[in-house]
Motif scaffolding. Sequence first.
Motif, PDB file in Angstrom:
ATOM      1  N   MET A  45     -16.412 -27.414  20.554  1.00  0.00           N
ATOM      2  CA  MET A  45     -15.099 -26.814  20.344  1.00  0.00           C
ATOM      3  C   MET A  45     -14.497 -26.420  21.688  1.00  0.00           C
ATOM      4  O   MET A  45     -15.220 -26.126  22.636  1.00  0.00           O
ATOM      5  CB  MET A  45     -15.250 -25.560  19.475  1.00  0.00           C
ATOM      6  CG  MET A  45     -13.949 -24.809  19.263  1.00  0.00           C
ATOM      7  SD  MET A  45     -14.149 -23.398  18.189  1.00  0.00           S
ATOM      8  CE  MET A  45     -14.194 -24.149  16.586  1.00  0.00           C
ATOM      9  N   ILE A  46     -13.164 -26.479  21.716  1.00  0.00           N
ATOM     10  CA  ILE A  46     -12.470 -26.076  22.938  1.00  0.00           C
ATOM     11  C   ILE A  46     -11.481 -24.960  22.608  1.00  0.00           C
ATOM     12  O   ILE A  46     -10.714 -25.079  21.641  1.00  0.00           O
ATOM     13  CB  ILE A  46     -11.719 -27.273  23.544  1.00  0.00           C
ATOM     14  CG1 ILE A  46     -12.761 -28.250  24.075  1.00  0.00           C
ATOM     15  CG2 ILE A  46     -10.754 -26.848  24.645  1.00  0.00           C
ATOM     16  CD1 ILE A  46     -12.256 -29.308  24.968  1.00  0.00           C
ATOM     17  N   LEU A  47     -11.550 -23.881  23.347  1.00  0.00           N
ATOM     18  CA  LEU A  47     -10.550 -22.820  23.198  1.00  0.00           C
ATOM     19  C   LEU A  47      -9.610 -22.917  24.382  1.00  0.00           C
ATOM     20  O   LEU A  47     -10.040 -23.214  25.496  1.00  0.00           O
ATOM     21  CB  LEU A  47     -11.188 -21.427  23.228  1.00  0.00           C
ATOM     22  CG  LEU A  47     -12.390 -21.156  22.327  1.00  0.00           C
ATOM     23  CD1 LEU A  47     -12.829 -19.701  22.487  1.00  0.00           C
ATOM     24  CD2 LEU A  47     -12.053 -21.438  20.877  1.00  0.00           C
ATOM     25  N   GLU A  48      -8.340 -22.682  24.130  1.00  0.00           N
ATOM     26  CA  GLU A  48      -7.422 -22.568  25.260  1.00  0.00           C
ATOM     27  C   GLU A  48      -6.879 -21.149  25.280  1.00  0.00           C
ATOM     28  O   GLU A  48      -6.442 -20.604  24.258  1.00  0.00           O
ATOM     29  CB  GLU A  48      -6.276 -23.582  25.167  1.00  0.00           C
ATOM     30  CG  GLU A  48      -5.380 -23.469  26.407  1.00  0.00           C
ATOM     31  CD  GLU A  48      -4.433 -24.647  26.606  1.00  0.00           C
ATOM     32  OE1 GLU A  48      -4.378 -25.537  25.736  1.00  0.00           O
ATOM     33  OE2 GLU A  48      -3.735 -24.643  27.649  1.00  0.00           O
ATOM     34  N   VAL A  96     -13.083 -14.371  17.458  1.00  0.00           N
ATOM     35  CA  VAL A  96     -12.726 -15.061  18.710  1.00  0.00           C
ATOM     36  C   VAL A  96     -11.551 -16.006  18.453  1.00  0.00           C
ATOM     37  O   VAL A  96     -10.559 -16.018  19.185  1.00  0.00           O
ATOM     38  CB  VAL A  96     -13.931 -15.844  19.276  1.00  0.00           C
ATOM     39  CG1 VAL A  96     -13.520 -16.698  20.459  1.00  0.00           C
ATOM     40  CG2 VAL A  96     -15.050 -14.891  19.677  1.00  0.00           C
ATOM     41  N   LEU A  97     -11.659 -16.761  17.349  1.00  0.00           N
ATOM     42  CA  LEU A  97     -10.613 -17.760  17.064  1.00  0.00           C
ATOM     43  C   LEU A  97      -9.265 -17.106  16.781  1.00  0.00           C
ATOM     44  O   LEU A  97      -8.217 -17.676  17.086  1.00  0.00           O
ATOM     45  CB  LEU A  97     -11.034 -18.620  15.865  1.00  0.00           C
ATOM     46  CG  LEU A  97     -12.340 -19.394  16.041  1.00  0.00           C
ATOM     47  CD1 LEU A  97     -12.638 -20.243  14.812  1.00  0.00           C
ATOM     48  CD2 LEU A  97     -12.276 -20.285  17.280  1.00  0.00           C
ATOM     49  N   ASN A  98      -9.320 -15.912  16.187  1.00  0.00           N
ATOM     50  CA  ASN A  98      -8.061 -15.262  15.797  1.00  0.00           C
ATOM     51  C   ASN A  98      -7.504 -14.331  16.864  1.00  0.00           C
ATOM     52  O   ASN A  98      -6.500 -13.662  16.655  1.00  0.00           O
ATOM     53  CB  ASN A  98      -8.251 -14.470  14.490  1.00  0.00           C
ATOM     54  CG  ASN A  98      -8.629 -15.413  13.368  1.00  0.00           C
ATOM     55  OD1 ASN A  98      -8.256 -16.592  13.404  1.00  0.00           O
ATOM     56  ND2 ASN A  98      -9.393 -14.925  12.393  1.00  0.00           N
ATOM     57  N   GLN A  99      -8.178 -14.288  17.979  1.00  0.00           N
ATOM     58  CA  GLN A  99      -7.725 -13.401  19.051  1.00  0.00           C
ATOM     59  C   GLN A  99      -6.328 -13.830  19.531  1.00  0.00           C
ATOM     60  O   GLN A  99      -6.090 -15.032  19.697  1.00  0.00           O
ATOM     61  CB  GLN A  99      -8.711 -13.522  20.212  1.00  0.00           C
ATOM     62  CG  GLN A  99      -8.795 -12.282  21.050  1.00  0.00           C
ATOM     63  CD  GLN A  99     -10.078 -12.317  21.873  1.00  0.00           C
ATOM     64  OE1 GLN A  99     -11.173 -12.285  21.311  1.00  0.00           O
ATOM     65  NE2 GLN A  99      -9.940 -12.394  23.167  1.00  0.00           N
ATOM     66  N   PRO A 100      -5.416 -12.886  19.769  1.00  0.00           N
ATOM     67  CA  PRO A 100      -4.085 -13.270  20.237  1.00  0.00           C
ATOM     68  C   PRO A 100      -4.173 -14.078  21.536  1.00  0.00           C
ATOM     69  O   PRO A 100      -4.994 -13.779  22.400  1.00  0.00           O
ATOM     70  CB  PRO A 100      -3.382 -11.919  20.491  1.00  0.00           C
ATOM     71  CG  PRO A 100      -4.210 -10.893  19.815  1.00  0.00           C
ATOM     72  CD  PRO A 100      -5.585 -11.426  19.634  1.00  0.00           C
ATOM     73  N   GLY A 101      -3.363 -15.109  21.619  1.00  0.00           N
ATOM     74  CA  GLY A 101      -3.323 -15.934  22.841  1.00  0.00           C
ATOM     75  C   GLY A 101      -4.356 -17.042  22.864  1.00  0.00           C
ATOM     76  O   GLY A 101      -4.381 -17.856  23.781  1.00  0.00           O
ATOM     77  N   VAL A 102      -5.215 -17.079  21.831  1.00  0.00           N
ATOM     78  CA  VAL A 102      -6.256 -18.120  21.816  1.00  0.00           C
ATOM     79  C   VAL A 102      -5.869 -19.233  20.835  1.00  0.00           C
ATOM     80  O   VAL A 102      -5.514 -18.954  19.697  1.00  0.00           O
ATOM     81  CB  VAL A 102      -7.635 -17.531  21.394  1.00  0.00           C
ATOM     82  CG1 VAL A 102      -8.657 -18.644  21.153  1.00  0.00           C
ATOM     83  CG2 VAL A 102      -8.134 -16.563  22.448  1.00  0.00           C
TER      84      VAL A 102
END
Length: 345
Positions: A1-4, A53-59
């Motif tokens: 998985m990739i988070l930006e 983590v996935l729902n963190q603002p800006g992610v």
Amino acid sequence: MILELASTTPSDVMRRVVADLEVDEGLTAWPIRLRGRLFVIVSGDESRVPDRVLNQPGVTWSSTSERGYWLVDAQHDVVGDTVTVGSSVVGGKSFWLGAGPCALERVDDAVATAAEVAAQDADAFRIGLWKPRTSPYNFQGRGAAAFDDLERVRAAAGLPIVSEVLDPRDVERAATSFDCLQIGTRNMTNQALLVEVGRTAKPVLLKRGLRSTIDEWLRAAEYVVAQGNDRVILCARGIASFDTSLRHQPDLSAILTVRRHSSLPVIFDPSHATGRLDAVARFALAAASAGADGLLVEAHVRPDEMYRPGDAAQAYPPTGLKALREKCRVVRDLTSELDAGVAAS
Ligand code: PEP
Ligand code: MN
């Protein structure tokens, strides 16, 4: 998985995201910056990445489970379509040419070849210190002992040096000398080596594995880019076939296919693909027609002097390189013209 993450994310916030991911023992995560964008690469079971983590603002996040590559996928517009090697450019409008002998054997021959390759206006000089050989009894290359001689050759060429690295332990030293790190066909799936070259700032010339699919090749490129090094040049070089009348089966369709999936530049090695001098020009032109961004050609001023067994049978006379590149350019442009005509009709 990739988070930006937003590129302005403070480093303590970024570190917290990474720490939050690594709480699960099955996950490994690390940040990379590419072209001003900030990504966190997550390796492991995607279903274990916590929602917080996935729902963190800006992610924003993207699954990599389907293709196994994401950063090198043209759709995501992360990697560019050109890579610099020294002051030369691979990709875009240029038709790049790297040429030189298989291995650094006799220094005088290497120096003479380097001078001629440079006189032919090549963009880079290729030469091997470490050679991957199928038999342990064959010449393995002079290895690290030849770094000093390589400097003499570099001075004669005045060109960037492209050279293969076989062992992750040699990468750091090689990166201080080579201008482009070549990963040979036999090592395309050596993930430890891919990670190590990905940690350098040097361009990486990644050959297609002899028995690898195009998807596997792009995943190998992803290994390098996922370490933060997006300077990857793909190099088609023939694949194994049931028919062995040529050394390998030139895989020209791979050039077209790669183009559809990735913007990374892709070049062709007509020497190792065919193993025959009389096939080099023919398949070089065919590769140009198929859309290659350039060539990697084995060339030697005195092939008869090359160590045996070796690649003397495919060594191109350096004096022919300029014409070879010029004709390739013409063929590439002709093909583009025909394509444009079809597109306009
Ligand atoms: C080479 O370019 O010298 C070489 C060994 O190529 P490959 O890995 O394609 O066999
Ligand atoms: Mn060779």
